[in-house]
Structure formats: C-alpha cells, structure tokens
Design a protein around this motif. Structure first.
Motif, mmCIF file in Angstrom:
data_model
loop_
_atom_site.group_PDB
_atom_site.id
_atom_site.type_symbol
_atom_site.label_atom_id
_atom_site.label_comp_id
_atom_site.label_asym_id
_atom_site.label_seq_id
_atom_site.Cartn_x
_atom_site.Cartn_y
_atom_site.Cartn_z
ATOM 1 N N UNK A 139 -9.990 45.358 75.716
ATOM 2 C CA UNK A 139 -10.747 44.310 75.046
ATOM 3 C C UNK A 139 -12.315 44.500 75.304
ATOM 4 N N UNK A 140 -13.318 43.864 74.545
ATOM 5 C CA UNK A 140 -14.393 44.272 74.730
ATOM 6 C C UNK A 140 -15.066 43.677 76.097
ATOM 7 N N UNK A 141 -14.419 42.712 76.599
ATOM 8 C CA UNK A 141 -15.086 42.423 77.851
ATOM 9 C C UNK A 141 -14.346 42.683 79.144
ATOM 10 N N UNK A 142 -13.492 43.598 78.972
ATOM 11 C CA UNK A 142 -12.730 44.188 79.918
ATOM 12 C C UNK A 142 -13.853 45.131 80.748
ATOM 13 N N UNK A 143 -13.285 45.117 82.095
ATOM 14 C CA UNK A 143 -14.098 46.191 82.987
ATOM 15 C C UNK A 143 -13.940 47.650 82.554
ATOM 16 N N UNK A 144 -12.781 48.031 81.936
ATOM 17 C CA UNK A 144 -12.507 49.532 81.756
ATOM 18 C C UNK A 144 -12.747 49.698 80.263
ATOM 19 N N UNK A 145 -12.916 50.921 79.866
ATOM 20 C CA UNK A 145 -13.073 51.415 78.359
ATOM 21 C C UNK A 145 -11.970 52.456 78.119
#
Length: 356
Positions: free
Chosen positions: A111-117
C-alpha cells in the motif's frame, strides 16, 4: 438550472446530479472486509451532495486485490458489510456503485504508505499474480500467464461478485478495465503477447473485457446500470490508443454497458503525461462522439465551473472527481452554491445554505 446539477438517468436509476465521486482505494480493509473507515468515508459524500459515489476498486477474487489491504466482494461476509454501507449512503439521499476489479500483474503490492515498494512476498501476506502474458510490470514480480481455465475463473469471479453486489443493494456496477489492471492488460499490446483468441487483434484483446461486461449485465438484469472504466491511452508508442478505446467503447455498449468512465495510463511506469486541469477530458469527448456511447470525464477537475464547462462543451455526460472530494467531502454542495444551483441540502446543513 446548470447541466452539472441536472438529473441523469440510466435504466431504473436517476442520479440527482452529474458531479460524482471517483473510486479511490483506501487500503484499509481486513481480509477484504470494509471497516468503519469505509462507512464514514463513503457516507459523508452523500451528505455532501454527490450524485453518485463509486466505491473503490474491489477484488472479485482474493488474488484480484491490488494490495492485501484492499476491499473484496468474493464472500458473503464482505457482501453483508457492503450492504450496511449502501444503506448508510441511501439514508443520506445518495446513490452508490461499486467498481469490480482484478489487478492482474499489479496485484499483491504494498500500500502507498508502506515502507516497502513492489510485490508483497507470499511469506508476508502476498500471493502469486496472473496476467495475459509473462510480462512483469516494472519493479514487480513476474506474473503467471492465464490459461483457458484461469480465464474462465476470472469470468466466473466477476459474475459471482456482481451477484453479491446486487444483493448488497448497489445502484451501479462498474467493470474496471483501466489503470494497468487485468482487463486493461489484455487490451494493451504492451502487456498482451498472446497468440490465441485473446491476443493479437483488437477484437481478440477486447474479448475478455467484453465477456465480463456481458456476464455482469446478465447478473444486473435490465434495471441496474453497468459502467466500464477504460484507460483511453497508454501514453506510450505501441500501446492502447484513443481510437481503439472508442471502438472498445462501442463494443462495450453493445455488450450491455450504459456508460464509459474515461481515464488513462497505468500499463507502464514512468511514462510522460502532461498533467493539467481536465487533461483527460478530450479522451471522454472522443469516445462519446466516435464511440456513440455516454461517457464520464475524470482527471484534475476541481471546481463546479470547470465541471460545468466539461458538460456544456459536450465532452461528457457526467464528471467524476477524486482529490477534490477528499479535500472537501461537501464539494457537491459547495459547487452548487458557487454556481447558484438550487439543490436539496440536508436539513442539518441548512444554515450553510443561506445566502444572506
């Protein structure tokens, strides 16, 4: 009477105005079940004067969610919670639709505010993804190409989800065929390298989308409107084009769609897009004129005057907005006030309606 605040009817539903809330993912569900956040988030727009509220992209199957925190409608538990949200919106005088979606190769993402991508690993709650071909979206895990059985499961998933949406009381069913998700992946030559009846020609690439529209129309019956969201261009050479979108819009109407909700992009990362107010409106106009099908425009529309101009120019039949509704959940009432349109206000808000 402004065009923006004139009613618009499709089948058995008449929307009180043409200023609508675009579907916006909240990334706040638990196992696909909407939470209290969703109830408050969506119901507030009905109090704020929206003619239609489109609930976020909702997975028709677990593996169709964009992220592990996305809503779903593959279970009766999810259906029953959605029914409570629909009731909240109706109680406030609004109408609500649901966007039925399968994220394809762009599923199982953070999700957009997770630390990962990128792709969420299976060990951390993610899942393997599927697509028309084994072509990964940049930065994401490679998907598995759908076989014939997998395609049939996708169609069945949309039909079952539509049935639950009807049972939950939604006023509109929208098929998500845009933004780089599964049905768009089939439409675009940049993500579809198949050599069977689902690849190659535009007619073949549109086959899955049109099958889904037909089964959703069958479930919806003659009363409920069915919309289709399309990305009118991939903004990239060799991709899906506005001319192809107009043709697919015609085919979708023949398959039972009542309106094409016109957006753009999503199939590739990092493409050059000239973002400006109303930058996608010309695509809606093109599909409306050459596709001979009603359209809704969306994209950086942030005032009542701007939305009124979109309609008065003949570019679209309705306007979706997103960010402006987040900034002001009463955007509809504010726009009506600014344009001098007489619209019903909740009695609790009448003091704000007074002009003296």
């Amino acid at each position: 009477m402004t065009l923006l605040f004139s009613p618009l009817s499709f089948r058995s539903r008449t929307f009180r105005n043409r200023l609508w809330v675009s579907p916006m993912c909240m990334y706040s569900a638990v196992d696909g079940v909407p939470q209290r956040w969703h109830r408050t988030h969506l119901a507030q727009f009905a109090s704020g004067g929206a003619g239609l509220i489109m609930a976020e992209a909702t997975g028709v199957v677990p593996e169709g969610r964009i992220s592990p925190r996305d809503t779903g409608i593959w279970s009766d538990e999810q259906r029953d919670v959605w029914a409570e949200i629909v009731s909240d919106v109706h109680e406030r005088g609004g109408m609500i639709g649901i966007q039925l979606a399968h994220a394809g190769r762009m599923a199982s993402t953070w999700w957009p505010w997770a630390a990962q991508r990128g792709t969420v690993p299976v060990a951390e709650g993610g899942w393997p993804t599927v697509a028309p071909s084994v072509i990964a979206f940049e930065g994401y895990a490679a998907p598995e190409a759908l076989d014939a059985g997998g395609i049939e499961r996708v169609v069945t998933g949309f039909a079952d989800a539509a049935r639950r949406a009807v049972d939950a009381g939604f006023d509109v069913l929208e098929v998500h065929g845009a933004h780089g998700y599964l049905l768009h992946e089939f439409l675009s030559p940049l993500s579809n390298a198949r050599d069977d009846e689902y690849g190659g020609s535009l007619q073949n690439r549109a086959r899955l989308l049109l099958r889904v529209v037909r089964v959703v129309r069958e479930v919806a019956g003659e009363d409920l409107p069915v919309f289709v969201r399309l990305s009118a261009t991939d903004w990239a050479e060799g991709g899906f084009t506005p001319e192809e979108a107009a043709q697919v819009g015609r085919w979708a109407a023949d398959a039972g769609a009542d309106l094409v909700d016109v957006s753009s992009g999503g199939i590739l990362a990092g493409v050059k897009v000239e973002y400006r107010p109303g930058f996608q409106v010309p695509f809606a106009a093109s599909i409306r004129s050459s596709g001979r099908v009603p359209t809704a425009a969306v994209g950086l529309i942030s005032s009542g005057a701007q939305a009124e101009e979109v309609l008065s120019s003949g570019a679209a039949d309705a306007v979706f907005a997103a960010r402006e509704w987040l900034r002001d959940p009463h955007f509809g009432l504010r726009a009506a006030h600014e344009l001098g349109a007489e619209v019903p206000w909740p009695p609790q808000y009448q003091r704000a309606h007074w002009r003296d």
